[in-house]
Design an enzyme around this catalytic site. Structure first.
Site, PDB file in Angstrom:
ATOM      1  CD  GLU A   1      -5.880   4.258  -1.377  1.00 23.37           C
ATOM      2  OE1 GLU A   1      -6.010   4.522  -0.167  1.00 23.37           O
ATOM      3  OE2 GLU A   1      -6.802   3.781  -2.059  1.00 23.37           O
TER       4      GLU A   1
ATOM      5  CE1 TYR B   1      -3.769   2.468   0.919  1.00 29.10           C
ATOM      6  CE2 TYR B   1      -1.952   3.580   2.006  1.00 29.10           C
ATOM      7  CZ  TYR B   1      -3.230   3.605   1.494  1.00 29.10           C
ATOM      8  OH  TYR B   1      -3.961   4.763   1.549  1.00 29.10           O
TER       9      TYR B   1
END
Ligand code: GDP
Ligand code: MN
Length: 377
Positions: free
Chosen positions: A188, A100
């Site tokens: 993201e 992530y």
């Protein structure tokens, strides 16, 4: 404003972030053609909600025929309440591990901050709840900007092979540039995948652009208003601060603080707000009229609660605006008014002539509105 995955990936690609090959399409026939070129593919529903994977919005297909059938089942379906109109068809990537990475604004420290984790693929809120220690936060000083030591810290924290630190550097620096160039609130990549052949690829991408910066980005203007309901769009055009909720009491108030307090009071008395509209300070008769007309026309609004504290906003102007709106719309919904402050007496008189009582105590007005919404007298 959220950008779709395919839009976010196009930006990412332009800034040098590796993303899978793919194409966005809207019919099963097009999916078939793309799949014939790419081999095994992943079909990704282009909706603005997260967690598409778990909701069945991301499907793998080994052959063009399978891709065609799966595309047929996905297009037109709803994923978490959003209709699937486009699919991103991408080459299927062999994943060795999911990571992530994101950059967002930390309002408390007034800085950009990177979040990185070796536990990708899970939504960050969930990860933060269950394994906060698995997330590394790296604040970025606005005086210095991104510097490449951050990529080395990130590489070590995520436990990635050291040879990949140059790739991490490229990705993190691109994220910072995207954030700056697009006034993004969030950039993201989740997952950022380590592929079976040892490369990093952004498998999913999400960019949220600050609505207030749209004037700086003419190329994004056509996207203005996307994802908004017709009421939200109308309110934006009228330049009201308006938020849609799911109860049945419409709320007009002045100032963010009083508006929030009104929400709290409604919930305290057991009611549920349908929306709220902040007319701001100093709104005159016409602005109030527009606001009242907008909320009265909302199908979910059973009762309208107008809660005004008169400072620079004058209660008589508010009262005239309410009366004008009623004269123009003739809607027979219940209106409860609380007003206090500048020209309160005159405002009260104007409303009384039309049979509307204006309360001065907030508790009284709110509890009345809640009881009317429940069908009480
Ligand atoms: P989200 O659920 O909306 O966040 O959608 P994602 O794009 O993140 O996809 C969800 C999951 O599908 C990912 O975490 C991966 O596990 C899987 N996935 C997506 N693309 C690929 C791919 O190309 N190959 C493989 N093997 N899995 C993929
Ligand atoms: Mn994802």
């Amino acid at each position: 404003m959220k950008l779709y995955e395919y839009e976010s990936k196009e930006i990412a690609r332009n800034y040098g972030v590796p993303v899978p090959r793919g194409k966005v399409v809207s019919t099963p026939e097009e999916v078939l053609k793309v799949a014939e070129e790419l081999g095994p593919v992943v079909l990704k529903s282009q909706v603005l909600v997260g967690g598409r994977g778990l909701a069945g919005g991301v499907l793998k297909a080994e052959t063009p025929g399978e891709a065609y059938e799966k595309a047929k089942s996905l297009l037109g379906r709803e994923i978490k309440g959003e209709k699937v109109e486009k699919l991103l068809v991408e080459e299927k990537v062999c994943i060795s591990r999911e990571y992530y990475v994101s950059i967002t604004v930390d309002r408390a420290s007034r800085q950009a901050v990177y979040l990185v984790s070796s536990m990708g693929g899970v939504e960050i809120e969930e990860l933060a709840g269950r394994h906060p220690d698995m997330i590394k936060k790296m604040p970025v000083s606005p005086m210095v900007g991104y510097t490449s030591y951050m990529s080395r810290e990130a590489t070590v924290f995520m436990g990635l092979p050291w040879e990949l630190s140059a790739s991490v550097d490229k990705i993190l620096s691109a994220m910072y540039k995207i954030m700056a160039d697009y006034s993004a609130e969030l950039v993201e990549f989740n997952p950022l995948a380590l592929t079976c052949d040892g490369k990093l690829v952004a498998l999913d991408a999400k960019i949220i652009v600050d609505d207030n910066s749209l004037f700086k980005h003419p190329e994004l203007q056509p996207l203005f208003g996307r994802g908004l309901s017709s009421f939200e769009r109308k309110a934006k055009e009228l330049e009201f601060n308006y938020v849609e909720l799911d109860g049945d009491i419409g709320v007009i108030s002045n100032g963010a603080g009083l508006t929030m307090a009104t929400m709290d009071a409604i919930l305290y008395y057991g009611g549920r707000p349908a929306n709220f509209l902040d007319i701001g300070g100093g709104a005159g008769r016409d602005r109030v009229k527009e606001a009242v007309k907008l909320l009265l026309s909302h199908p979910k609004v059973k009762v309208l609660l107008v809660n005004i504290f008169g400072g620079i906003t004058r209660c008589d102007e508010v009262a005239r605006g309410i009366v004008d709106a009623l004269a123009e719309t003739g809607v027979s919904k219940t209106i409860v008014v609380r007003m206090l402050g500048t020209n309160e007496e005159e405002g009260r008189k104007i409303l009384a002539e039309k049979g509307i009582t204006a309360y001065s105590e907030m508790d009284e007005a709110v509890s009345k509105a809640v009881s009317y919404a429940r069908g009480g007298e």
